[in-house]
Design a protein around this motif. Structure first.
Motif, short mmCIF file in Angstrom:
data_model
loop_
_atom_site.label_atom_id
_atom_site.label_comp_id
_atom_site.label_asym_id
_atom_site.label_seq_id
_atom_site.Cartn_x
_atom_site.Cartn_y
_atom_site.Cartn_z
N GLN A 79 0.84 -1.11 0.04
CA GLN A 79 0.00 0.07 -0.10
C GLN A 79 0.83 1.27 -0.17
O GLN A 79 0.65 2.24 -0.61
CB GLN A 79 -0.83 -0.03 1.13
CG GLN A 79 -2.10 -1.24 1.14
CD GLN A 79 -2.78 -1.12 2.49
OE1 GLN A 79 -2.69 -0.65 3.33
NE2 GLN A 79 -3.78 -1.75 2.18
N TRP A 80 1.98 1.17 0.71
CA TRP A 80 2.98 2.24 0.85
C TRP A 80 3.33 2.60 -0.64
O TRP A 80 3.44 3.92 -1.03
CB TRP A 80 3.84 1.95 1.74
CG TRP A 80 5.02 3.12 1.82
CD1 TRP A 80 5.11 4.06 2.65
CD2 TRP A 80 6.44 2.91 1.14
NE1 TRP A 80 6.39 4.89 2.25
CE2 TRP A 80 7.30 4.03 1.31
CE3 TRP A 80 6.96 1.75 0.10
CZ2 TRP A 80 8.42 4.26 0.89
CZ3 TRP A 80 8.20 2.30 -0.36
CH2 TRP A 80 9.00 3.25 0.08
N GLU A 81 3.69 1.64 -1.22
CA GLU A 81 4.63 1.72 -2.51
C GLU A 81 3.60 2.06 -3.74
O GLU A 81 4.00 2.86 -4.46
CB GLU A 81 5.15 0.40 -2.98
CG GLU A 81 5.83 0.49 -4.13
CD GLU A 81 5.21 -0.08 -5.48
OE1 GLU A 81 5.75 0.09 -6.59
OE2 GLU A 81 4.11 -0.95 -5.22
N ILE A 82 2.39 1.57 -3.66
CA ILE A 82 1.41 1.99 -4.62
C ILE A 82 1.09 3.36 -4.45
O ILE A 82 1.04 4.10 -5.47
CB ILE A 82 -0.04 1.30 -4.51
CG1 ILE A 82 0.16 -0.30 -4.83
CG2 ILE A 82 -1.04 1.65 -5.51
CD1 ILE A 82 -0.98 -1.27 -4.47
N LYS A 83 0.84 3.95 -3.16
CA LYS A 83 0.62 5.38 -2.90
C LYS A 83 1.55 6.37 -3.39
O LYS A 83 1.57 7.29 -4.17
CB LYS A 83 0.30 5.44 -1.53
CG LYS A 83 -0.06 7.10 -1.13
CD LYS A 83 -0.54 6.97 0.12
CE LYS A 83 -0.71 8.64 0.85
NZ LYS A 83 -1.02 8.55 2.16
N LYS A 84 2.85 5.73 -3.04
CA LYS A 84 4.40 6.59 -3.22
C LYS A 84 4.33 6.36 -5.04
O LYS A 84 4.48 7.72 -5.38
CB LYS A 84 5.23 5.96 -2.83
CG LYS A 84 6.58 6.45 -3.10
CD LYS A 84 7.85 5.97 -2.01
CE LYS A 84 9.07 6.83 -2.22
NZ LYS A 84 9.77 6.65 -3.62
N SER A 85 4.26 5.50 -5.54
CA SER A 85 4.52 5.40 -7.04
C SER A 85 3.61 6.38 -7.66
O SER A 85 3.94 6.92 -8.92
CB SER A 85 4.79 4.07 -7.43
OG SER A 85 3.37 3.48 -7.38
N ARG A 86 2.12 6.41 -7.48
CA ARG A 86 1.23 7.00 -8.16
C ARG A 86 1.42 8.47 -7.91
O ARG A 86 1.18 9.21 -8.81
CB ARG A 86 -0.12 6.31 -7.70
CG ARG A 86 -0.49 5.16 -8.05
CD ARG A 86 -1.80 4.70 -7.53
NE ARG A 86 -2.28 3.47 -7.98
CZ ARG A 86 -3.41 2.78 -7.94
NH1 ARG A 86 -4.46 3.24 -7.24
NH2 ARG A 86 -3.50 1.47 -8.43
N ALA A 87 1.76 8.84 -6.68
CA ALA A 87 1.93 10.26 -6.35
C ALA A 87 3.13 10.86 -7.22
O ALA A 87 3.19 12.20 -7.34
CB ALA A 87 2.06 10.50 -4.87
N GLU A 88 3.91 9.93 -7.46
CA GLU A 88 5.44 10.57 -8.26
C GLU A 88 5.16 10.76 -9.82
O GLU A 88 6.16 11.25 -10.45
CB GLU A 88 6.46 9.53 -7.66
CG GLU A 88 7.07 9.78 -6.32
CD GLU A 88 8.01 8.60 -5.96
OE1 GLU A 88 8.29 7.87 -6.70
OE2 GLU A 88 8.65 9.10 -4.98
#
Length: 334
Positions: free
Chosen positions: A269-278
């Motif tokens: 969940q952390w990685e999904i949120k981070k990658s989409r935000a970037e």
């Protein structure tokens, strides 16, 4: 006599209480990934390792091996190596696991998922459970989803905005028969090769284009390999899966299984949120390096959808009609 027995008993009790408690066993497990921490993929594995070490208070260590080094660079062997126990765990790609688990080809069906909401509708619903069950039946315990992102297409020849633009285009693709069928349907000339081999081939013009998530295009500096035209066509998405070899899983206590699974869920969940935000910043950086970015209109996108329908006719029976129908229904109702 009674006093002597009492003294002996007391001494024995003292000796027993003084015996040190045996420390809980510490264990280290290997985790395979294809990309390093320079990419969201590698960051997902690193986050998983971080959370597991923290929550187990150092008792469980996950050692991440990037660049598919545990399978000598052949990322398509990762699943079978994990199933046999040569690899303990992995944060793997649905593309790379597709030769052993036909059901994960669902995510490679062309233009199935138009946006992130569609991806989530599949992974977080019944279709996602069906995929996880298929993986589990083949010797790997799936724990959580991550994200490699939508794969976009770039090339050195010119703007790609309609199927006719791909005619004869030599495109580097990953080693998946479904990818070959998709690009053949669009009139392109797909060529399978590793990413390591692809960059020199793109630079020399031996290959015209490639398809990858924006993060890969950016970090690998594909623009330096003459990739001056980029089309955002969202033709497929490659979710990542946190998995554990069943051979390893069976040696873990229920508590440790729960710890590993929850850490994987949280890392994903952390990685999904981070990658989409970037993504927006990544796209801006690509534009600033002189790459011409094309975003398809709904009509242009539909033309690609129509041109690849025969791929569904061939691959739906292989993937499983019920699974494909369930995924399409989830997307429709998202």
């Amino acid at each position: 006599m009674r006093i002597k027995k009492w003294l002996l008993l007391s001494a024995a009790c003292l000796a027993f209480s003084a015996t040190p408690t045996v420390a809980e066993e510490t264990r280290e497990f290997s985790v395979s990934t294809v990309l390093s921490e320079a990419f969201p993929w590698g960051q997902a594995a690193a986050k998983w390792a971080e959370l597991v070490e923290e929550r187990s208070e150092g008792r469980i260590t996950l050692k991440v091996y990037p660049n598919a080094q545990l399978v000598s660079g052949d990322q398509t062997r990762e699943f079978s190596a994990m199933r046999s126990g040569l690899i303990d765990m992995a944060v793997g790609s649905t593309i790379n696991w597709s030769t052993q688990v036909p059901e994960v080809n669902l995510f490679s069906l062309p233009f199935l998922m138009p946006d992130n909401a569609a991806v989530d509708a599949i992974t977080q619903g019944e279709a996602g459970e069906m995929v996880f069950n298929a993986i589990d039946k083949r010797g790997v315990v799936p724990l959580a989803w991550g994200e490699n992102g939508f794969r976009e297409i770039s090339n050195s020849r010119g703007v790609l905005s309609e199927p006719a633009d791909l005619k004869g285009l030599k495109v580097r693709v990953v080693g998946s028969p479904l990818f070959l069928d998709t690009f053949n349907a669009l009139g392109a000339n797909p060529t399978q090769m590793s990413w390591t081999d692809a960059l020199p081939a793109l630079t020399t013009g031996a290959v015209d284009g490639q398809e990858n998530p924006l993060a890969v295009f950016d970090v690998a500096r594909a623009d330096r390999a003459d990739q001056k035209y980029l089309t955002l066509w969202h033709y497929m998405n490659d979710p990542l899966i946190f998995g554990v070899s069943k051979r390893v899983w069976s040696t873990l206590s229920k508590d440790d299984q729960s710890l590993l699974k929850q850490a994987a869920i949280d890392a994903g969940q952390w990685e999904i949120k981070k990658s989409r935000a970037e993504l927006e910043d990544t796209l801006q950086a690509i534009r600033e390096r002189g790459v011409e970015v094309t975003e398809l209109t709904p009509e242009q996108h539909q033309a690609f959808v129509d041109a690849t329908q025969k791929v569904y006719e061939k691959w739906t029976p292989r993937i499983g009609k019920k699974l494909v129908d369930t995924a399409q229904e989830a997307i429709k109702n998202r």
